[in-house]
Design a protein around this motif. Structure first.
Motif, PDB file in Angstrom:
ATOM      1  N   LEU A   1      10.758  -5.719  -4.329  1.00 52.79           N
ATOM      2  CA  LEU A   1      10.193  -4.373  -4.290  1.00 52.79           C
ATOM      3  C   LEU A   1      11.267  -3.324  -4.059  1.00 52.79           C
ATOM      4  O   LEU A   1      12.240  -3.569  -3.329  1.00 52.79           O
ATOM      5  CB  LEU A   1       9.169  -4.267  -3.146  1.00 52.79           C
ATOM      6  CG  LEU A   1       7.841  -4.978  -3.349  1.00 52.79           C
ATOM      7  CD1 LEU A   1       7.048  -5.006  -2.047  1.00 52.79           C
ATOM      8  CD2 LEU A   1       7.028  -4.274  -4.429  1.00 52.79           C
TER       9      LEU A   1
ATOM     10  N   ILE B   1       3.485   1.715   0.174  1.00 55.69           N
ATOM     11  CA  ILE B   1       2.392   0.779  -0.130  1.00 55.69           C
ATOM     12  C   ILE B   1       1.270   1.103   0.848  1.00 55.69           C
ATOM     13  O   ILE B   1       1.485   1.187   2.055  1.00 55.69           O
ATOM     14  CB  ILE B   1       2.856  -0.700  -0.104  1.00 55.69           C
ATOM     15  CG1 ILE B   1       1.791  -1.646  -0.654  1.00 55.69           C
ATOM     16  CG2 ILE B   1       3.254  -1.164   1.288  1.00 55.69           C
ATOM     17  CD1 ILE B   1       2.312  -3.043  -0.989  1.00 55.69           C
TER      18      ILE B   1
ATOM     19  N   HIS C   1      -3.230  -2.243   3.673  1.00 58.35           N
ATOM     20  CA  HIS C   1      -3.869  -3.420   3.076  1.00 58.35           C
ATOM     21  C   HIS C   1      -3.607  -4.627   3.948  1.00 58.35           C
ATOM     22  O   HIS C   1      -2.728  -4.615   4.807  1.00 58.35           O
ATOM     23  CB  HIS C   1      -3.294  -3.685   1.672  1.00 58.35           C
ATOM     24  CG  HIS C   1      -1.852  -4.137   1.718  1.00 58.35           C
ATOM     25  ND1 HIS C   1      -0.814  -3.248   1.930  1.00 58.35           N
ATOM     26  CD2 HIS C   1      -1.296  -5.355   1.644  1.00 58.35           C
ATOM     27  CE1 HIS C   1       0.325  -3.910   1.963  1.00 58.35           C
ATOM     28  NE2 HIS C   1       0.065  -5.205   1.804  1.00 58.35           N
TER      29      HIS C   1
ATOM     30  N   LEU D   1       8.329 -12.178   4.720  1.00 57.05           N
ATOM     31  CA  LEU D   1       8.852 -10.893   4.248  1.00 57.05           C
ATOM     32  C   LEU D   1      10.283 -10.663   4.715  1.00 57.05           C
ATOM     33  O   LEU D   1      10.566 -10.687   5.918  1.00 57.05           O
ATOM     34  CB  LEU D   1       7.961  -9.766   4.798  1.00 57.05           C
ATOM     35  CG  LEU D   1       8.464  -8.342   4.529  1.00 57.05           C
ATOM     36  CD1 LEU D   1       8.310  -7.975   3.061  1.00 57.05           C
ATOM     37  CD2 LEU D   1       7.714  -7.332   5.404  1.00 57.05           C
TER      38      LEU D   1
ATOM     39  N   GLN E   1      13.050  -7.763   4.887  1.00 60.01           N
ATOM     40  CA  GLN E   1      13.192  -6.301   4.772  1.00 60.01           C
ATOM     41  C   GLN E   1      14.667  -5.952   4.893  1.00 60.01           C
ATOM     42  O   GLN E   1      15.373  -6.543   5.707  1.00 60.01           O
ATOM     43  CB  GLN E   1      12.521  -5.546   5.896  1.00 60.01           C
ATOM     44  CG  GLN E   1      11.227  -5.993   6.419  1.00 60.01           C
ATOM     45  CD  GLN E   1      10.735  -5.005   7.491  1.00 60.01           C
ATOM     46  OE1 GLN E   1      10.622  -3.805   7.260  1.00 60.01           O
ATOM     47  NE2 GLN E   1      10.466  -5.506   8.674  1.00 60.01           N
TER      48      GLN E   1
ATOM     49  N   LEU F   1       8.047  -0.360   7.260  1.00 61.43           N
ATOM     50  CA  LEU F   1       6.828  -1.157   7.470  1.00 61.43           C
ATOM     51  C   LEU F   1       6.127  -0.779   8.777  1.00 61.43           C
ATOM     52  O   LEU F   1       6.778  -0.603   9.815  1.00 61.43           O
ATOM     53  CB  LEU F   1       7.211  -2.641   7.506  1.00 61.43           C
ATOM     54  CG  LEU F   1       6.074  -3.645   7.732  1.00 61.43           C
ATOM     55  CD1 LEU F   1       5.078  -3.637   6.571  1.00 61.43           C
ATOM     56  CD2 LEU F   1       6.657  -5.060   7.900  1.00 61.43           C
TER      57      LEU F   1
ATOM     58  N   HIS G   1      -1.455  -3.449   7.152  1.00 65.51           N
ATOM     59  CA  HIS G   1      -0.092  -2.922   7.250  1.00 65.51           C
ATOM     60  C   HIS G   1       0.153  -2.015   6.042  1.00 65.51           C
ATOM     61  O   HIS G   1      -0.633  -2.008   5.090  1.00 65.51           O
ATOM     62  CB  HIS G   1       0.936  -4.051   7.332  1.00 65.51           C
ATOM     63  CG  HIS G   1       0.822  -5.058   6.234  1.00 65.51           C
ATOM     64  ND1 HIS G   1      -0.164  -6.018   6.191  1.00 65.51           N
ATOM     65  CD2 HIS G   1       1.571  -5.253   5.111  1.00 65.51           C
ATOM     66  CE1 HIS G   1      -0.016  -6.755   5.106  1.00 65.51           C
ATOM     67  NE2 HIS G   1       1.023  -6.305   4.429  1.00 65.51           N
TER      68      HIS G   1
ATOM     69  N   ALA H   1       3.627   0.579   4.127  1.00 67.52           N
ATOM     70  CA  ALA H   1       5.047   0.940   4.201  1.00 67.52           C
ATOM     71  C   ALA H   1       5.214   2.371   3.717  1.00 67.52           C
ATOM     72  O   ALA H   1       4.611   2.783   2.707  1.00 67.52           O
ATOM     73  CB  ALA H   1       5.897  -0.011   3.358  1.00 67.52           C
TER      74      ALA H   1
ATOM     75  N   ARG I   1      14.842   1.858  -0.452  1.00 68.20           N
ATOM     76  CA  ARG I   1      14.583   0.664   0.363  1.00 68.20           C
ATOM     77  C   ARG I   1      14.154  -0.501  -0.538  1.00 68.20           C
ATOM     78  O   ARG I   1      13.409  -0.306  -1.498  1.00 68.20           O
ATOM     79  CB  ARG I   1      13.458   0.941   1.352  1.00 68.20           C
ATOM     80  CG  ARG I   1      13.046  -0.318   2.121  1.00 68.20           C
ATOM     81  CD  ARG I   1      11.790  -0.070   2.919  1.00 68.20           C
ATOM     82  NE  ARG I   1      11.479  -1.190   3.779  1.00 68.20           N
ATOM     83  CZ  ARG I   1      10.434  -1.989   3.607  1.00 68.20           C
ATOM     84  NH1 ARG I   1       9.604  -1.818   2.588  1.00 68.20           N
ATOM     85  NH2 ARG I   1      10.207  -2.970   4.458  1.00 68.20           N
TER      86      ARG I   1
ATOM     87  N   PRO J   1       8.726  -9.733  -0.361  1.00 71.24           N
ATOM     88  CA  PRO J   1       7.661 -10.572   0.191  1.00 71.24           C
ATOM     89  C   PRO J   1       7.401 -11.811  -0.674  1.00 71.24           C
ATOM     90  O   PRO J   1       7.503 -11.753  -1.904  1.00 71.24           O
ATOM     91  CB  PRO J   1       6.438  -9.648   0.164  1.00 71.24           C
ATOM     92  CG  PRO J   1       6.731  -8.613  -0.867  1.00 71.24           C
ATOM     93  CD  PRO J   1       8.200  -8.600  -1.153  1.00 71.24           C
TER      94      PRO J   1
HETATM   95  O1  LIG Z   1       7.707  -3.861   1.736  1.00 70.41           O
HETATM   96  C1  LIG Z   1       7.157  -4.180   2.778  1.00 70.41           C
HETATM   97  O2  LIG Z   1       7.723  -4.132   3.869  1.00 70.41           O
HETATM   98  C2  LIG Z   1       5.726  -4.667   2.765  1.00 70.41           C
HETATM   99  C3  LIG Z   1       5.258  -5.168   1.438  1.00 70.41           C
HETATM  100  C4  LIG Z   1       3.837  -5.618   1.474  1.00 70.41           C
HETATM  101  O3  LIG Z   1       3.123  -5.416   2.425  1.00 70.41           O
HETATM  102  C5  LIG Z   1       3.258  -6.353   0.325  1.00 70.41           C
HETATM  103  O4  LIG Z   1       3.881  -6.408  -0.750  1.00 70.41           O
HETATM  104  O5  LIG Z   1       2.147  -6.904   0.482  1.00 70.41           O
END
Ligand SMILES: O=C(O)CCC(=O)C(=O)O
Ligand SMILES: [Fe+2]
Length: 314
Positions: free
Chosen positions: A178, A194, A197, A206, A208, A215, A255, A257, A265, A269
């Motif tokens: 990501l 994000i 969810h 994950l 980071q 996050l 959570h 982000a 960034r 995941p």
């Molecule tokens: O990028 C992040 O720290 C979280 C990503 C995330 O929650 C997801 O892809 O489900």
């Protein structure tokens, strides 16, 4: 948040304290950090460089791999093309998603990839010859870590440690790389990196990027708490398949982000669940007259597919 030492997971008598720590994290927050996770730093850095290289391709090149062209959501999602929170207007990230594939191609790859409800082979950028191997090396290392986690989750639920063995024979594991561009100025909560969810599978591993906060996790008081990157650790958070297996004894926590850091960034995941043909049936000890079964029983594959469809229906 808890930190579990994965290096202490290996022998039966040291597993119990780790499983207890995991149990308490899973019941209370659904998020934990793991140290000594065994994924070499070099493997992480190679995957990161490959992902940066991929995202710097021209948009039309990336769109050749548009995630909507594949039957089961493999490939590229552009900025604002996904929406994880139905109340939001789209996610300010771009990503690339893929599932299980051996690094060395095998004869039955195509058959495996085309089997079952989540069927659909991966797609790869033709212009970046090292991308596939770099991200798959990280994928396999993270899948190995995930395989070590299942017996601990079983112990944490007072189940035999091999409870998930016959349910996790084919890694039902999807990985995303990501990229979140920075958001400057006033940020409207309805358009963030994000949206809020919970994840779809059993748990997420994950990575980071160190030094960049984005996050956040919703706590019991409904406040957003930062879950900062801690160098040398990975975050493990529970997803909705585990909430279903455990009839909500384990929490799949909301959570989101938001990248207000001013710099780009990157995160990686990997979503790990039981085999796609396995039914998500509540574990008997998690159901009682006081805690009746909450969820309709569906297979893991049907469940993941529906959630992915909703994310990309936007
Ligand atoms: O990028 C992040 O720290 C979280 C990503 C995330 O929650 C997801 O892809 O489900
Ligand atoms: Fe997530």
């Amino acid at each position: 948040m808890h930190i579990a030492e994965t290096s202490r997971m290996s022998t039966a008598h040291t597993q119990r304290p780790v499983a207890n720590a995991i149990r308490s994290a899973c019941i209370n927050v659904g998020f934990l950090y793991v140290t000594n996770h065994g994924i070499p730093e070099e493997t992480i850095q190679r995957a990161l460089s490959a992902s940066k290289e991929f995202f710097s391709l021209p948009l039309n090149k990336k769109m050749e791999l548009d995630i909507r062209k594949t039957p089961n959501f493999k490939g590229y999602n552009s900025i604002l093309s996904s929406n994880t929170d139905p109340l939001n207007r789209g996610d300010l990230n771009e990503g690339f998603e893929f599932g299980w594939e051996e690094i060395q191609a095998r004869d039955d790859d195509e058959k495996r990839a085309n089997d079952g409800v989540m069927a659909g082979a991966n797609v790869w950028p033709s212009d970046l010859p090292n991308f596939r191997e770099s991200v798959l090396s990280y994928y396999h290392a993270a899948v190995n870590l995930g395989r070590k986690m299942f017996p601990l989750f079983a112990l944490a639920l007072d189940l035999p440690e091999d409870f998930f063995d016959d349910k996790t024979e084919d890694a039902a594991a999807n990985m995303r790389v990501l990229h979140y561009p920075p958001q400057t100025g006033p940020v409207d909560d309805r358009m963030i990196g994000i949206g809020a969810h919970s994840d779809y599978q059993c748990f997420t591993i994950l990575w980071q990027e160190p030094g960049v906060q984005a996050l956040q996790v919703l706590n019991k008081q409904k406040e957003w708490i930062d879950a900062p990157p801690i160098p040398g650790t990975l975050v493990i958070n529970l997803g909705d398949q585990f909430a279903r297996w455990t009839n909500d004894v384990f929490k799949s926590t909301l959570h989101r982000a938001i990248n207000r850091s001013g710099v780009h960034r990157y995160s990686i995941p990997l979503f790990f669940g039981t085999d796609y043909d396995v039914k998500l049936e509540p574990i008997p000890s998690c159901v009682s007259p006081e805690r009746p079964s909450k969820y309709e029983v569906v297979t893991a594959g049907e469940y993941v597919k529906e959630r992915l469809k909703a994310t990309y229906a936007h």
